[in-house]
Design a protein around this motif. Structure first.
Motif, PDB file in Angstrom:
ATOM      1  N   ARG A 149      34.187 -22.325 -13.251  1.00  0.00           N
ATOM      2  CA  ARG A 149      34.380 -21.159 -12.382  1.00  0.00           C
ATOM      3  C   ARG A 149      34.957 -19.982 -13.173  1.00  0.00           C
ATOM      4  NH1 ARG A 149      38.326 -18.915  -9.634  1.00  0.00           N
ATOM      5  NH2 ARG A 149      39.850 -20.510 -10.141  1.00  0.00           N
ATOM      6  N   ARG A 150      35.956 -20.252 -13.989  1.00  0.00           N
ATOM      7  CA  ARG A 150      36.563 -19.175 -14.785  1.00  0.00           C
ATOM      8  C   ARG A 150      35.586 -18.644 -15.831  1.00  0.00           C
ATOM      9  NH1 ARG A 150      42.844 -20.690 -16.068  1.00  0.00           N
ATOM     10  NH2 ARG A 150      43.527 -20.733 -13.905  1.00  0.00           N
ATOM     11  N   GLY A 151      34.848 -19.539 -16.461  1.00  0.00           N
ATOM     12  CA  GLY A 151      33.885 -19.106 -17.467  1.00  0.00           C
ATOM     13  C   GLY A 151      32.797 -18.239 -16.867  1.00  0.00           C
ATOM     14  N   THR A 152      32.329 -18.599 -15.690  1.00  0.00           N
ATOM     15  CA  THR A 152      31.314 -17.806 -15.010  1.00  0.00           C
ATOM     16  C   THR A 152      31.858 -16.424 -14.665  1.00  0.00           C
ATOM     17  OG1 THR A 152      30.393 -19.820 -14.073  1.00  0.00           O
ATOM     18  CG2 THR A 152      29.756 -17.766 -13.029  1.00  0.00           C
ATOM     19  N   ARG A 153      33.103 -16.377 -14.213  1.00  0.00           N
ATOM     20  CA  ARG A 153      33.719 -15.095 -13.871  1.00  0.00           C
ATOM     21  C   ARG A 153      33.874 -14.220 -15.108  1.00  0.00           C
ATOM     22  NH1 ARG A 153      39.204 -15.586 -10.810  1.00  0.00           N
ATOM     23  NH2 ARG A 153      39.567 -16.806 -12.674  1.00  0.00           N
ATOM     24  N   VAL A 154      34.291 -14.810 -16.224  1.00  0.00           N
ATOM     25  CA  VAL A 154      34.450 -14.046 -17.463  1.00  0.00           C
ATOM     26  C   VAL A 154      33.103 -13.494 -17.919  1.00  0.00           C
ATOM     27  CG1 VAL A 154      34.982 -14.272 -19.916  1.00  0.00           C
ATOM     28  CG2 VAL A 154      36.533 -15.219 -18.229  1.00  0.00           C
ATOM     29  N   LEU A 155      32.058 -14.312 -17.876  1.00  0.00           N
ATOM     30  CA  LEU A 155      30.730 -13.847 -18.278  1.00  0.00           C
ATOM     31  C   LEU A 155      30.226 -12.728 -17.381  1.00  0.00           C
ATOM     32  CD1 LEU A 155      28.924 -17.180 -19.190  1.00  0.00           C
ATOM     33  CD2 LEU A 155      29.724 -15.397 -20.742  1.00  0.00           C
ATOM     34  N   ARG A 156      30.481 -12.848 -16.080  1.00  0.00           N
ATOM     35  CA  ARG A 156      30.065 -11.804 -15.148  1.00  0.00           C
ATOM     36  C   ARG A 156      30.786 -10.491 -15.421  1.00  0.00           C
ATOM     37  NH1 ARG A 156      31.209 -13.573  -9.340  1.00  0.00           N
ATOM     38  NH2 ARG A 156      32.118 -14.942 -10.785  1.00  0.00           N
ATOM     39  N   ARG A 157      32.091 -10.569 -15.698  1.00  0.00           N
ATOM     40  CA  ARG A 157      32.854  -9.353 -16.007  1.00  0.00           C
ATOM     41  C   ARG A 157      32.376  -8.713 -17.312  1.00  0.00           C
ATOM     42  NH1 ARG A 157      39.090 -10.973 -14.555  1.00  0.00           N
ATOM     43  NH2 ARG A 157      38.812 -10.985 -12.315  1.00  0.00           N
ATOM     44  N   ARG A 158      32.091  -9.525 -18.313  1.00  0.00           N
ATOM     45  CA  ARG A 158      31.594  -8.978 -19.575  1.00  0.00           C
ATOM     46  C   ARG A 158      30.238  -8.302 -19.383  1.00  0.00           C
ATOM     47  NH1 ARG A 158      32.898 -13.681 -24.022  1.00  0.00           N
ATOM     48  NH2 ARG A 158      35.154 -13.418 -23.998  1.00  0.00           N
ATOM     49  N   ARG A 159      29.377  -8.930 -18.603  1.00  0.00           N
ATOM     50  CA  ARG A 159      28.061  -8.340 -18.351  1.00  0.00           C
ATOM     51  C   ARG A 159      28.193  -7.018 -17.608  1.00  0.00           C
ATOM     52  NH1 ARG A 159      24.292 -12.415 -15.499  1.00  0.00           N
ATOM     53  NH2 ARG A 159      26.356 -13.208 -15.610  1.00  0.00           N
ATOM     54  N   LEU A 160      29.078  -6.964 -16.614  1.00  0.00           N
ATOM     55  CA  LEU A 160      29.309  -5.725 -15.876  1.00  0.00           C
ATOM     56  C   LEU A 160      29.888  -4.643 -16.785  1.00  0.00           C
ATOM     57  CD1 LEU A 160      29.373  -4.205 -13.166  1.00  0.00           C
ATOM     58  CD2 LEU A 160      31.688  -5.113 -12.848  1.00  0.00           C
ATOM     59  N   ALA A 161      30.847  -5.023 -17.630  1.00  0.00           N
ATOM     60  CA  ALA A 161      31.441  -4.049 -18.551  1.00  0.00           C
ATOM     61  C   ALA A 161      30.396  -3.519 -19.521  1.00  0.00           C
ATOM     62  CB  ALA A 161      32.599  -4.688 -19.316  1.00  0.00           C
ATOM     63  N   ARG A 162      29.546  -4.390 -20.033  1.00  0.00           N
ATOM     64  CA  ARG A 162      28.494  -3.956 -20.954  1.00  0.00           C
ATOM     65  C   ARG A 162      27.516  -3.020 -20.249  1.00  0.00           C
ATOM     66  NH1 ARG A 162      26.012  -8.707 -22.152  1.00  0.00           N
ATOM     67  NH2 ARG A 162      27.887  -9.353 -23.228  1.00  0.00           N
ATOM     68  N   TRP A 163      27.167  -3.341 -19.010  1.00  0.00           N
ATOM     69  CA  TRP A 163      26.246  -2.509 -18.240  1.00  0.00           C
ATOM     70  C   TRP A 163      26.855  -1.131 -17.990  1.00  0.00           C
ATOM     71  CZ3 TRP A 163      26.210  -0.390 -13.275  1.00  0.00           C
ATOM     72  CH2 TRP A 163      24.958   0.042 -12.827  1.00  0.00           C
ATOM     73  N   LEU A 164      28.149  -1.108 -17.638  1.00  0.00           N
ATOM     74  CA  LEU A 164      28.817   0.169 -17.393  1.00  0.00           C
ATOM     75  C   LEU A 164      28.910   1.002 -18.669  1.00  0.00           C
ATOM     76  CD1 LEU A 164      31.675  -0.842 -14.946  1.00  0.00           C
ATOM     77  CD2 LEU A 164      29.677   0.567 -14.455  1.00  0.00           C
ATOM     78  N   LEU A 165      29.183   0.363 -19.797  1.00  0.00           N
ATOM     79  CA  LEU A 165      29.241   1.105 -21.056  1.00  0.00           C
ATOM     80  C   LEU A 165      27.882   1.707 -21.412  1.00  0.00           C
ATOM     81  CD1 LEU A 165      31.593  -1.125 -23.216  1.00  0.00           C
ATOM     82  CD2 LEU A 165      32.041   1.163 -22.341  1.00  0.00           C
ATOM     83  N   TRP A 166      26.812   0.952 -21.203  1.00  0.00           N
ATOM     84  CA  TRP A 166      25.474   1.503 -21.458  1.00  0.00           C
ATOM     85  C   TRP A 166      25.179   2.663 -20.518  1.00  0.00           C
ATOM     86  CZ3 TRP A 166      22.647   1.352 -25.521  1.00  0.00           C
ATOM     87  CH2 TRP A 166      22.686   0.264 -26.372  1.00  0.00           C
ATOM     88  N   LEU A 167      25.591   2.543 -19.259  1.00  0.00           N
ATOM     89  CA  LEU A 167      25.388   3.615 -18.293  1.00  0.00           C
ATOM     90  C   LEU A 167      26.141   4.877 -18.716  1.00  0.00           C
ATOM     91  CD1 LEU A 167      24.124   4.300 -15.524  1.00  0.00           C
ATOM     92  CD2 LEU A 167      26.309   3.632 -14.523  1.00  0.00           C
ATOM     93  N   VAL A 168      27.384   4.736 -19.142  1.00  0.00           N
ATOM     94  CA  VAL A 168      28.171   5.887 -19.602  1.00  0.00           C
ATOM     95  C   VAL A 168      27.540   6.494 -20.851  1.00  0.00           C
ATOM     96  CG1 VAL A 168      30.400   6.533 -20.609  1.00  0.00           C
ATOM     97  CG2 VAL A 168      30.314   5.141 -18.536  1.00  0.00           C
TER      98      VAL A 168
END
Length: 82
Positions: free
Chosen positions: A31-50
């Motif tokens: 559960r924690r690993g999935t949450r960490v991966l999801r947060r990293r993916r969201l952060a990467r997506w937001l950085l590309w958007l910016v």
């Protein structure tokens, strides 16, 4: 503690039987690993958007202001009516 003593201590630790891992720990780790991966993916997506927004903003600014064009000289008055 010299080198031989450290090696002996490590061997003793390695020869001991491994303690069993609690079964409920696996679900928590997944559960924690999935949450960490999801947060990293969201952060990467937001950085590309910016980054894309910054590129678009810079392109629009450069197209409107044309910083590569030399500004007109303002030291002499225009010669009109000759």
């Amino acid at each position: 503690m010299n080198r031989r003593e450290r090696e002996a201590a490590v061997r003793r630790l390695m020869e001991q039987a491994a303690k069993p891992v609690p079964p409920e720990l696996y679900d928590e780790v997944v559960r924690r690993g999935t949450r960490v991966l999801r947060r990293r993916r969201l952060a990467r997506w937001l950085l590309w958007l910016v980054l894309c927004a910054a590129v678009v903003a810079f392109t629009v600014w450069a197209a409107r202001t044309q910083p590569w064009v030399e500004p007109p000289s303002r030291t002499t008055p225009p010669l009109t009516g000759w």
